[in-house]
Design an enzyme around this catalytic site. Sequence first.
Site, PDB file in Angstrom:
ATOM      1  N   HIS A 101       0.888  -1.169   0.000  1.00  0.00           N
ATOM      2  CA  HIS A 101       0.000   0.000   0.000  1.00  0.00           C
ATOM      3  C   HIS A 101       0.922   1.214   0.000  1.00  0.00           C
ATOM      4  CE1 HIS A 101      -2.252  -3.041   2.361  1.00  0.00           C
ATOM      5  NE2 HIS A 101      -3.336  -2.529   1.824  1.00  0.00           N
ATOM      6  N   ASP A 104       2.303   1.988   3.344  1.00  0.00           N
ATOM      7  CA  ASP A 104       3.259   1.039   3.957  1.00  0.00           C
ATOM      8  C   ASP A 104       4.687   1.467   3.677  1.00  0.00           C
ATOM      9  OD1 ASP A 104       1.042  -0.611   4.334  1.00  0.00           O
ATOM     10  OD2 ASP A 104       1.506  -1.853   2.579  1.00  0.00           O
TER      11      ASP A 104
END
Length: 440
Positions: A101, A104
Amino acid sequence: MGEIFKGIGKIQYEGPQSTNPLAFKHYNKDEKIGDKTMAEHLRFAMSWWHTLCAEGSDPFGEDSASRPWNQITNPIEAAKAKVDAGFEFMEKMGIDYFCFHDRDIAPEGKDLAETNANLDIIVAYIKEKMAATGKKLLWGTANCFNNKRFMHGAGTTCNAEVFAYAAAQIKKAIEVTKELGGENYVFWGGREGYETLLNTDTGLELDNFARLLQMAVDYAKEIGFTGQFLIEPKPKEPTKHQYDFDTATVLGFLRKYNLQDYFKMNIEANHATLAQHTFQHELNMCRINNVLGSVDANQGDLMLGWDTDQFPTNIYDATMAMYEILKAGGLTTGGLNFDSKVRRASFEEEDLFIAYIAGMDTFAKGLKVAHKLLEDGVLENFVADRYASFTEGIGKDIVDGKVGFKELEAYAMKQAPIKNVSGKQEWLETVVNQYIYNQA
Ligand code: XLS
Ligand code: CA
Ligand code: CA
Protein backbone atom coordinates in the site's frame (compact mmCIF):
# COMPACT_ATOMS: atom_id res chain seq x y z
CA MET A 1 21.51 -0.51 7.45
CA GLY A 2 24.01 -3.30 6.81
CA GLU A 3 22.91 -6.92 7.15
CA ILE A 4 19.66 -7.04 9.10
CA PHE A 5 18.78 -10.72 9.35
CA LYS A 6 22.12 -11.78 10.77
CA GLY A 7 22.76 -15.50 11.10
CA ILE A 8 20.20 -16.38 8.42
CA GLY A 9 21.63 -17.23 5.01
CA LYS A 10 19.91 -17.87 1.72
CA ILE A 11 17.16 -20.45 2.25
CA GLN A 12 17.95 -23.63 0.33
CA TYR A 13 15.85 -26.54 -0.91
CA GLU A 14 16.71 -29.66 1.11
CA GLY A 15 13.84 -31.97 0.13
CA PRO A 16 10.86 -33.55 1.92
CA GLN A 17 12.95 -35.38 4.54
CA SER A 18 14.79 -32.31 5.81
CA THR A 19 14.19 -31.31 9.42
CA ASN A 20 15.94 -27.96 9.08
CA PRO A 21 13.39 -25.24 9.96
CA LEU A 22 15.22 -22.82 7.67
CA ALA A 23 15.11 -24.95 4.51
CA PHE A 24 12.49 -25.65 1.84
CA LYS A 25 11.05 -29.16 1.85
CA HIS A 26 9.01 -28.82 -1.38
CA TYR A 27 9.69 -25.45 -2.98
CA ASN A 28 12.51 -26.02 -5.42
CA LYS A 29 12.50 -22.84 -7.46
CA ASP A 30 13.91 -24.19 -10.74
CA GLU A 31 12.25 -27.60 -10.70
CA LYS A 32 9.97 -28.02 -13.69
CA ILE A 33 6.35 -28.94 -13.12
CA GLY A 34 4.96 -29.50 -16.59
CA ASP A 35 6.36 -26.83 -18.86
CA LYS A 36 7.12 -24.19 -16.21
CA THR A 37 9.39 -23.96 -13.21
CA MET A 38 7.91 -23.77 -9.74
CA ALA A 39 8.93 -20.12 -9.54
CA GLU A 40 7.11 -19.38 -12.81
CA HIS A 41 3.96 -21.16 -11.66
CA LEU A 42 3.80 -19.72 -8.18
CA ARG A 43 5.15 -16.17 -8.57
CA PHE A 44 5.43 -15.68 -4.81
CA ALA A 45 5.29 -12.15 -3.47
CA MET A 46 6.17 -10.56 -0.14
CA SER A 47 3.59 -8.21 1.33
CA TRP A 48 5.08 -5.03 2.74
CA TRP A 49 2.44 -4.43 5.41
CA HIS A 50 2.30 -7.77 7.16
CA THR A 51 5.98 -8.56 6.80
CA LEU A 52 7.70 -5.24 7.40
CA CYS A 53 5.11 -3.01 9.11
CA ALA A 54 3.14 -5.35 11.39
CA GLU A 55 4.65 -5.85 14.83
CA GLY A 56 2.11 -8.05 16.53
CA SER A 57 -0.36 -5.55 17.98
CA ASP A 58 -4.02 -6.56 18.18
CA PRO A 59 -7.13 -4.75 19.48
CA PHE A 60 -6.18 -5.86 23.00
CA GLY A 61 -2.47 -5.31 23.08
CA GLU A 62 0.56 -3.40 21.98
CA ASP A 63 3.29 -4.59 19.63
CA SER A 64 4.99 -7.80 20.69
CA ALA A 65 7.85 -7.48 18.20
CA SER A 66 10.07 -4.51 17.59
CA ARG A 67 11.66 -4.83 14.21
CA PRO A 68 15.08 -3.16 14.05
CA TRP A 69 14.18 -1.30 10.85
CA ASN A 70 11.20 0.34 12.55
CA GLN A 71 13.26 1.70 15.47
CA ILE A 72 14.76 4.60 13.50
CA THR A 73 13.19 7.91 14.56
CA ASN A 74 13.48 9.86 11.29
CA PRO A 75 10.45 8.63 9.31
CA ILE A 76 12.13 8.79 5.89
CA GLU A 77 15.23 6.99 7.18
CA ALA A 78 12.95 4.40 8.80
CA ALA A 79 11.11 3.93 5.50
CA LYS A 80 14.45 3.41 3.72
CA ALA A 81 15.54 0.90 6.36
CA LYS A 82 12.27 -0.94 5.76
CA VAL A 83 13.14 -1.11 2.06
CA ASP A 84 16.56 -2.51 2.97
CA ALA A 85 14.94 -5.12 5.21
CA GLY A 86 12.40 -6.05 2.53
CA PHE A 87 14.99 -6.54 -0.19
CA GLU A 88 17.30 -8.54 2.08
CA PHE A 89 14.34 -10.69 3.10
CA MET A 90 13.27 -11.33 -0.51
CA GLU A 91 16.84 -12.11 -1.49
CA LYS A 92 17.32 -14.62 1.34
CA MET A 93 13.90 -16.21 0.72
CA GLY A 94 14.37 -16.37 -3.06
CA ILE A 95 11.12 -14.38 -3.58
CA ASP A 96 10.96 -12.40 -6.83
CA TYR A 97 7.95 -10.13 -6.23
CA PHE A 98 6.54 -7.77 -3.62
CA CYS A 99 3.42 -5.66 -3.14
CA PHE A 100 2.49 -2.70 -0.98
CA HIS A 101 0.00 0.00 0.00
CA ASP A 102 1.23 3.54 -0.57
CA ARG A 103 1.25 4.18 3.18
CA ASP A 104 3.26 1.04 3.96
CA ILE A 105 6.27 2.29 2.08
CA ALA A 106 6.32 5.99 3.02
CA PRO A 107 4.94 8.07 5.90
CA GLU A 108 2.11 10.58 5.56
CA GLY A 109 3.24 14.21 5.66
CA LYS A 110 1.42 17.32 6.91
CA ASP A 111 -0.68 17.48 3.73
CA LEU A 112 -1.17 15.53 0.50
CA ALA A 113 1.66 17.38 -1.30
CA GLU A 114 4.16 16.44 1.42
CA THR A 115 2.80 12.89 1.57
CA ASN A 116 3.30 12.54 -2.19
CA ALA A 117 6.82 13.97 -1.92
CA ASN A 118 7.65 11.38 0.77
CA LEU A 119 6.34 8.68 -1.53
CA ASP A 120 8.52 9.91 -4.39
CA ILE A 121 11.67 9.68 -2.25
CA ILE A 122 10.97 6.07 -1.26
CA VAL A 123 9.80 5.06 -4.73
CA ALA A 124 13.10 6.29 -6.17
CA TYR A 125 14.93 4.28 -3.50
CA ILE A 126 12.90 1.14 -4.24
CA LYS A 127 13.51 1.61 -7.96
CA GLU A 128 17.27 1.57 -7.41
CA LYS A 129 16.99 -1.61 -5.35
CA MET A 130 14.84 -3.23 -8.02
CA ALA A 131 17.37 -2.41 -10.71
CA ALA A 132 20.17 -3.88 -8.58
CA THR A 133 18.34 -7.09 -7.63
CA GLY A 134 15.81 -7.82 -10.39
CA LYS A 135 12.93 -7.94 -7.88
CA LYS A 136 9.56 -6.93 -9.33
CA LEU A 137 6.36 -5.25 -8.18
CA LEU A 138 3.39 -7.62 -8.35
CA TRP A 139 0.92 -4.92 -7.34
CA GLY A 140 0.49 -1.60 -5.69
CA THR A 141 -2.56 -0.22 -3.92
CA ALA A 142 -3.76 2.80 -1.94
CA ASN A 143 -4.54 2.57 1.75
CA CYS A 144 -7.86 4.44 1.87
CA PHE A 145 -9.00 2.89 5.12
CA ASN A 146 -6.53 3.57 7.92
CA ASN A 147 -6.68 7.36 8.28
CA LYS A 148 -9.71 8.64 10.20
CA ARG A 149 -10.72 10.82 7.25
CA PHE A 150 -12.04 7.57 5.73
CA MET A 151 -14.38 6.83 8.66
CA HIS A 152 -17.41 6.90 6.32
CA GLY A 153 -15.65 5.23 3.42
CA ALA A 154 -13.52 6.45 0.51
CA GLY A 155 -15.26 5.90 -2.84
CA THR A 156 -18.49 5.22 -0.93
CA THR A 157 -18.27 8.03 1.61
CA CYS A 158 -21.15 10.42 2.33
CA ASN A 159 -18.60 13.29 2.23
CA ALA A 160 -17.64 14.57 -1.24
CA GLU A 161 -14.45 16.17 0.18
CA VAL A 162 -13.28 12.69 1.18
CA PHE A 163 -14.20 11.25 -2.22
CA ALA A 164 -11.99 13.90 -3.84
CA TYR A 165 -9.11 13.09 -1.47
CA ALA A 166 -9.42 9.36 -2.11
CA ALA A 167 -9.41 9.95 -5.88
CA ALA A 168 -6.25 12.05 -5.59
CA GLN A 169 -4.59 9.40 -3.43
CA ILE A 170 -5.48 6.59 -5.83
CA LYS A 171 -4.27 8.66 -8.81
CA LYS A 172 -0.87 8.96 -7.16
CA ALA A 173 -0.79 5.29 -6.16
CA ILE A 174 -1.45 4.27 -9.78
CA GLU A 175 1.35 6.59 -10.95
CA VAL A 176 3.74 5.07 -8.42
CA THR A 177 2.74 1.54 -9.42
CA LYS A 178 3.42 2.44 -13.05
CA GLU A 179 6.75 4.00 -12.16
CA LEU A 180 7.85 0.72 -10.55
CA GLY A 181 6.59 -1.42 -13.43
CA GLY A 182 3.79 -2.95 -11.32
CA GLU A 183 2.02 -5.78 -13.11
CA ASN A 184 -1.30 -5.16 -11.35
CA TYR A 185 -3.08 -2.56 -9.25
CA VAL A 186 -5.45 -3.68 -6.46
CA PHE A 187 -8.63 -2.13 -5.12
CA TRP A 188 -9.61 -3.51 -1.76
CA GLY A 189 -12.61 -1.70 -0.34
CA GLY A 190 -11.56 -1.59 3.28
CA ARG A 191 -14.19 0.98 4.21
CA GLU A 192 -16.42 0.58 1.16
CA GLY A 193 -19.48 -0.74 2.92
CA TYR A 194 -21.83 0.28 5.69
CA GLU A 195 -22.49 -0.13 9.38
CA THR A 196 -26.24 0.52 9.26
CA LEU A 197 -28.81 1.06 6.54
CA LEU A 198 -30.48 3.66 8.78
CA ASN A 199 -27.99 6.30 7.60
CA THR A 200 -26.88 4.90 4.24
CA ASP A 201 -27.83 5.68 0.64
CA THR A 202 -26.59 2.43 -0.86
CA GLY A 203 -27.68 3.43 -4.37
CA LEU A 204 -25.59 6.60 -4.40
CA GLU A 205 -22.64 4.90 -2.69
CA LEU A 206 -22.48 2.15 -5.30
CA ASP A 207 -22.93 4.62 -8.18
CA ASN A 208 -20.08 6.69 -6.74
CA PHE A 209 -17.86 3.68 -6.29
CA ALA A 210 -18.40 2.85 -9.96
CA ARG A 211 -17.57 6.47 -10.83
CA LEU A 212 -14.29 6.19 -8.92
CA LEU A 213 -13.36 2.97 -10.73
CA GLN A 214 -14.26 4.49 -14.10
CA MET A 215 -11.97 7.45 -13.29
CA ALA A 216 -9.18 4.97 -12.55
CA VAL A 217 -9.77 3.20 -15.87
CA ASP A 218 -9.74 6.50 -17.74
CA TYR A 219 -6.63 7.76 -15.99
CA ALA A 220 -4.74 4.51 -16.55
CA LYS A 221 -5.45 4.86 -20.26
CA GLU A 222 -4.35 8.48 -20.22
CA ILE A 223 -0.97 7.78 -18.62
CA GLY A 224 -0.40 4.44 -20.34
CA PHE A 225 -0.57 2.23 -17.26
CA THR A 226 -1.10 -1.23 -18.72
CA GLY A 227 -1.11 -3.27 -15.51
CA GLN A 228 -4.19 -5.30 -14.67
CA PHE A 229 -6.75 -3.74 -12.32
CA LEU A 230 -7.91 -6.12 -9.61
CA ILE A 231 -10.73 -6.02 -7.09
CA GLU A 232 -10.25 -7.96 -3.87
CA PRO A 233 -13.57 -9.22 -2.51
CA LYS A 234 -14.20 -9.38 1.23
CA PRO A 235 -17.63 -9.71 2.85
CA LYS A 236 -17.05 -7.87 6.14
CA GLU A 237 -14.36 -6.33 8.34
CA PRO A 238 -13.76 -3.54 8.89
CA THR A 239 -17.31 -2.61 7.88
CA LYS A 240 -20.28 -4.75 8.87
CA HIS A 241 -21.18 -5.26 5.23
CA GLN A 242 -18.65 -4.69 2.47
CA TYR A 243 -19.95 -4.03 -1.03
CA ASP A 244 -17.31 -6.26 -2.66
CA PHE A 245 -18.75 -9.23 -0.77
CA ASP A 246 -17.48 -12.05 -2.98
CA THR A 247 -16.63 -12.76 -6.62
CA ALA A 248 -20.24 -13.22 -7.70
CA THR A 249 -21.30 -9.93 -6.09
CA VAL A 250 -18.39 -8.03 -7.62
CA LEU A 251 -19.16 -9.47 -11.05
CA GLY A 252 -22.77 -8.29 -10.75
CA PHE A 253 -21.56 -4.82 -9.79
CA LEU A 254 -19.00 -4.61 -12.62
CA ARG A 255 -21.55 -5.73 -15.19
CA LYS A 256 -24.17 -3.25 -13.96
CA TYR A 257 -21.74 -0.36 -14.50
CA ASN A 258 -20.16 -1.74 -17.67
CA LEU A 259 -16.75 -2.08 -16.01
CA GLN A 260 -16.36 -5.83 -16.56
CA ASP A 261 -13.67 -5.54 -19.23
CA TYR A 262 -11.24 -3.72 -16.96
CA PHE A 263 -11.18 -5.66 -13.71
CA LYS A 264 -10.21 -9.12 -12.56
CA MET A 265 -10.20 -10.52 -9.02
CA ASN A 266 -7.56 -10.72 -6.35
CA ILE A 267 -8.80 -13.68 -4.31
CA GLU A 268 -7.84 -13.97 -0.68
CA ALA A 269 -8.38 -17.35 0.98
CA ASN A 270 -9.42 -15.91 4.34
CA HIS A 271 -11.90 -13.54 2.68
CA ALA A 272 -13.47 -16.49 0.87
CA THR A 273 -14.02 -18.32 4.14
CA LEU A 274 -15.43 -15.18 5.80
CA ALA A 275 -18.00 -15.15 2.97
CA GLN A 276 -18.83 -18.77 3.89
CA HIS A 277 -17.20 -20.03 0.72
CA THR A 278 -14.21 -22.27 0.32
CA PHE A 279 -11.05 -20.79 -1.18
CA GLN A 280 -11.58 -23.18 -4.08
CA HIS A 281 -15.11 -21.89 -4.65
CA GLU A 282 -13.91 -18.32 -5.14
CA LEU A 283 -11.13 -19.42 -7.50
CA ASN A 284 -13.58 -21.61 -9.37
CA MET A 285 -16.01 -18.68 -9.84
CA CYS A 286 -13.08 -16.64 -11.19
CA ARG A 287 -12.02 -19.41 -13.53
CA ILE A 288 -15.42 -19.95 -15.12
CA ASN A 289 -15.88 -16.19 -15.55
CA ASN A 290 -12.33 -15.65 -16.82
CA VAL A 291 -11.50 -13.13 -14.09
CA LEU A 292 -8.76 -14.85 -12.09
CA GLY A 293 -6.18 -12.13 -11.56
CA SER A 294 -4.06 -12.80 -8.50
CA VAL A 295 -4.19 -14.53 -5.13
CA ASP A 296 -3.62 -13.41 -1.54
CA ALA A 297 -2.51 -16.73 -0.12
CA ASN A 298 -3.29 -17.06 3.55
CA GLN A 299 -5.69 -19.03 5.68
CA GLY A 300 -8.18 -18.17 8.38
CA ASP A 301 -9.19 -19.97 11.52
CA LEU A 302 -12.55 -21.53 10.75
CA MET A 303 -13.58 -21.23 14.41
CA LEU A 304 -13.25 -17.44 14.26
CA GLY A 305 -15.35 -14.91 12.39
CA TRP A 306 -12.57 -12.49 11.55
CA ASP A 307 -9.61 -12.16 9.22
CA THR A 308 -6.72 -13.87 11.00
CA ASP A 309 -4.41 -13.74 7.94
CA GLN A 310 -2.41 -16.81 8.95
CA PHE A 311 0.34 -18.30 6.86
CA PRO A 312 -1.14 -21.11 4.76
CA THR A 313 -0.31 -24.63 5.92
CA ASN A 314 -3.44 -26.51 4.86
CA ILE A 315 -2.24 -28.83 2.12
CA TYR A 316 -5.73 -29.87 1.03
CA ASP A 317 -6.84 -26.26 0.43
CA ALA A 318 -3.56 -25.39 -1.31
CA THR A 319 -3.93 -28.41 -3.59
CA MET A 320 -7.46 -27.51 -4.62
CA ALA A 321 -6.46 -23.86 -5.05
CA MET A 322 -3.59 -24.84 -7.35
CA TYR A 323 -5.95 -27.18 -9.18
CA GLU A 324 -8.24 -24.25 -10.03
CA ILE A 325 -5.30 -21.99 -10.86
CA LEU A 326 -3.76 -24.55 -13.24
CA LYS A 327 -7.13 -25.23 -14.85
CA ALA A 328 -7.56 -21.48 -15.36
CA GLY A 329 -4.30 -21.47 -17.34
CA GLY A 330 -2.10 -20.34 -14.45
CA LEU A 331 -1.35 -16.99 -12.93
CA THR A 332 -0.54 -14.66 -15.79
CA THR A 333 0.05 -11.16 -14.47
CA GLY A 334 -0.86 -12.32 -10.97
CA GLY A 335 1.01 -14.19 -8.30
CA LEU A 336 0.70 -15.75 -4.87
CA ASN A 337 1.13 -12.95 -2.41
CA PHE A 338 1.39 -13.81 1.26
CA ASP A 339 -1.10 -11.46 2.84
CA SER A 340 -0.31 -13.34 6.02
CA LYS A 341 1.16 -12.30 9.30
CA VAL A 342 3.01 -14.25 11.95
CA ARG A 343 1.15 -14.80 15.20
CA ARG A 344 1.63 -12.26 17.97
CA ALA A 345 3.70 -14.72 19.99
CA SER A 346 5.96 -15.57 17.01
CA PHE A 347 7.79 -12.30 17.45
CA GLU A 348 11.35 -13.22 16.51
CA GLU A 349 12.70 -12.23 13.09
CA GLU A 350 13.46 -15.89 12.37
CA ASP A 351 9.72 -16.60 12.59
CA LEU A 352 9.15 -14.50 9.46
CA PHE A 353 11.41 -16.88 7.52
CA ILE A 354 9.87 -20.00 9.04
CA ALA A 355 6.37 -18.72 8.22
CA TYR A 356 7.16 -17.92 4.58
CA ILE A 357 8.88 -21.29 4.17
CA ALA A 358 5.73 -22.98 5.53
CA GLY A 359 3.50 -21.09 3.09
CA MET A 360 5.76 -21.56 0.08
CA ASP A 361 6.24 -25.28 0.77
CA THR A 362 2.50 -25.78 1.18
CA PHE A 363 1.76 -24.21 -2.20
CA ALA A 364 4.69 -25.97 -3.88
CA LYS A 365 3.41 -29.32 -2.67
CA GLY A 366 -0.13 -28.32 -3.67
CA LEU A 367 1.17 -27.44 -7.13
CA LYS A 368 2.83 -30.85 -7.52
CA VAL A 369 -0.29 -32.74 -6.44
CA ALA A 370 -2.66 -30.61 -8.54
CA HIS A 371 -0.45 -31.00 -11.61
CA LYS A 372 -0.47 -34.78 -11.22
CA LEU A 373 -4.24 -34.87 -10.67
CA LEU A 374 -4.73 -32.90 -13.88
CA GLU A 375 -2.15 -34.89 -15.81
CA ASP A 376 -3.99 -38.09 -14.94
CA GLY A 377 -7.34 -36.45 -15.69
CA VAL A 378 -8.75 -38.01 -12.53
CA LEU A 379 -11.46 -35.50 -11.74
CA GLU A 380 -11.83 -34.31 -15.35
CA ASN A 381 -12.73 -37.77 -16.64
CA PHE A 382 -15.17 -38.31 -13.81
CA VAL A 383 -16.85 -34.95 -14.35
CA ALA A 384 -17.00 -35.44 -18.12
CA ASP A 385 -18.76 -38.80 -17.61
CA ARG A 386 -21.10 -37.29 -15.06
CA TYR A 387 -22.37 -34.74 -17.55
CA ALA A 388 -22.24 -36.98 -20.63
CA SER A 389 -26.04 -36.80 -21.00
CA PHE A 390 -25.59 -33.22 -22.27
CA THR A 391 -23.37 -34.31 -25.15
CA GLU A 392 -26.00 -36.28 -27.05
CA GLY A 393 -29.72 -36.65 -27.61
CA ILE A 394 -32.04 -34.36 -25.67
CA GLY A 395 -29.16 -33.04 -23.54
CA LYS A 396 -27.34 -31.81 -26.62
CA ASP A 397 -30.56 -30.19 -27.88
CA ILE A 398 -30.82 -28.31 -24.56
CA VAL A 399 -27.23 -27.13 -24.74
CA ASP A 400 -27.60 -26.14 -28.39
CA GLY A 401 -30.71 -24.10 -27.58
CA LYS A 402 -32.84 -26.19 -29.93
CA VAL A 403 -35.65 -26.91 -27.46
CA GLY A 404 -37.91 -24.93 -25.13
CA PHE A 405 -40.53 -25.78 -22.50
CA LYS A 406 -43.02 -27.17 -25.01
CA GLU A 407 -40.55 -29.55 -26.68
CA LEU A 408 -39.24 -30.67 -23.29
CA GLU A 409 -42.75 -31.28 -22.03
CA ALA A 410 -43.48 -33.42 -25.07
CA TYR A 411 -40.22 -35.29 -24.46
CA ALA A 412 -40.88 -35.78 -20.72
CA MET A 413 -44.36 -37.17 -21.42
CA LYS A 414 -42.82 -40.04 -23.32
CA GLN A 415 -39.53 -40.58 -21.49
CA ALA A 416 -38.51 -43.88 -19.90
CA PRO A 417 -38.22 -44.07 -16.07
CA ILE A 418 -35.42 -41.72 -14.98
CA LYS A 419 -32.22 -43.37 -13.74
CA ASN A 420 -29.60 -41.42 -11.76
CA VAL A 421 -26.01 -42.43 -11.03
CA SER A 422 -24.04 -41.88 -7.79
CA GLY A 423 -21.98 -38.68 -7.44
CA LYS A 424 -19.29 -40.74 -5.62
CA GLN A 425 -18.16 -37.86 -3.42
CA GLU A 426 -16.49 -40.08 -0.82
CA TRP A 427 -14.61 -41.97 -3.51
CA LEU A 428 -13.35 -38.74 -5.08
CA GLU A 429 -12.26 -37.42 -1.68
CA THR A 430 -10.33 -40.64 -1.14
CA VAL A 431 -8.67 -40.32 -4.52
CA VAL A 432 -7.58 -36.73 -3.84
CA ASN A 433 -6.19 -37.84 -0.47
CA GLN A 434 -4.27 -40.64 -2.16
CA TYR A 435 -2.68 -38.17 -4.55
CA ILE A 436 -1.67 -36.03 -1.56
CA TYR A 437 -0.24 -39.01 0.35
CA ASN A 438 1.64 -40.46 -2.59
CA GLN A 439 3.13 -37.33 -4.16
CA ALA A 440 6.71 -36.87 -2.89
C1 XLS B 1 -7.39 -6.77 4.20
C2 XLS B 1 -6.92 -6.92 2.85
C3 XLS B 1 -5.83 -5.96 2.40
C4 XLS B 1 -5.67 -5.98 0.91
C5 XLS B 1 -4.92 -4.83 0.35
O1 XLS B 1 -8.12 -7.61 4.72
O2 XLS B 1 -6.53 -8.24 2.69
O3 XLS B 1 -4.64 -6.23 3.04
O4 XLS B 1 -5.06 -7.14 0.44
O5 XLS B 1 -5.47 -3.62 0.69
CA1 CA C 1 -7.04 -10.13 4.66
CA1 CA D 1 -5.55 -9.20 1.06
